[in-house]
Design a protein around this motif. Structure first.
Motif, short mmCIF file in Angstrom:
data_model
loop_
_atom_site.label_atom_id
_atom_site.label_comp_id
_atom_site.label_asym_id
_atom_site.label_seq_id
_atom_site.Cartn_x
_atom_site.Cartn_y
_atom_site.Cartn_z
N GLN A 12 -7.29 -16.68 1.83
CA GLN A 12 -7.08 -17.64 0.74
C GLN A 12 -7.73 -17.15 -0.55
OE1 GLN A 12 -8.56 -21.38 2.21
NE2 GLN A 12 -6.58 -21.98 3.08
N ASP A 15 -5.58 -14.40 -1.92
CA ASP A 15 -4.37 -14.97 -2.52
C ASP A 15 -4.65 -15.55 -3.90
OD1 ASP A 15 -2.82 -14.24 -0.35
OD2 ASP A 15 -2.86 -16.23 0.59
N SER A 16 -5.76 -16.27 -4.01
CA SER A 16 -6.09 -16.89 -5.30
C SER A 16 -6.44 -15.82 -6.34
CB SER A 16 -7.23 -17.89 -5.16
OG SER A 16 -8.43 -17.22 -4.81
N GLU A 19 -2.97 -14.03 -7.31
CA GLU A 19 -1.93 -14.86 -7.94
C GLU A 19 -1.72 -14.53 -9.42
OE1 GLU A 19 -0.74 -19.54 -8.57
OE2 GLU A 19 -2.38 -19.01 -7.23
#
Length: 88
Positions: A12, A15-16, A19
């Motif tokens: 996570q 991913d952040s 992005e």
């Protein structure tokens, strides 16, 4: 926290972090596509028109060279005729 939860948390977090990079890459991809379209449509056509114009100019210059040679020949003949006319 077990290993699976730790891996999910890392995923996570990755991913952040990725992005904004992915968004920028998508935007760049769209810009590149627009640039490619412009190059294919506008620039290529302009270059082709320029090349055609250059070809036409070269052909006109060849014709001009031929005419210049003919004028030079006629001038030589006129010069000879002047000399012959003056001698009489």
């Amino acid at each position: 926290m077990d290993e699976k939860q730790l891996l999910q948390a890392i995923a996570q977090m990755m991913d952040s972090k990725l992005e904004p990079i992915n968004k920028r890459l998508d935007a760049m991809d769209q810009r590149f596509t627009k640039i490619e379209i412009i190059l294919e449509n506008d620039v290529k056509k302009s270059l082709n028109l320029l090349a055609e114009g250059h070809h036409d100019t070269v052909e006109k210059l060849k014709q001009l060279d031929t005419l210049t040679e003919k004028v030079d020949e006629i001038q030589d003949i006129v010069d000879v005729l002047k000399v012959l006319t003056i001698k009489k």
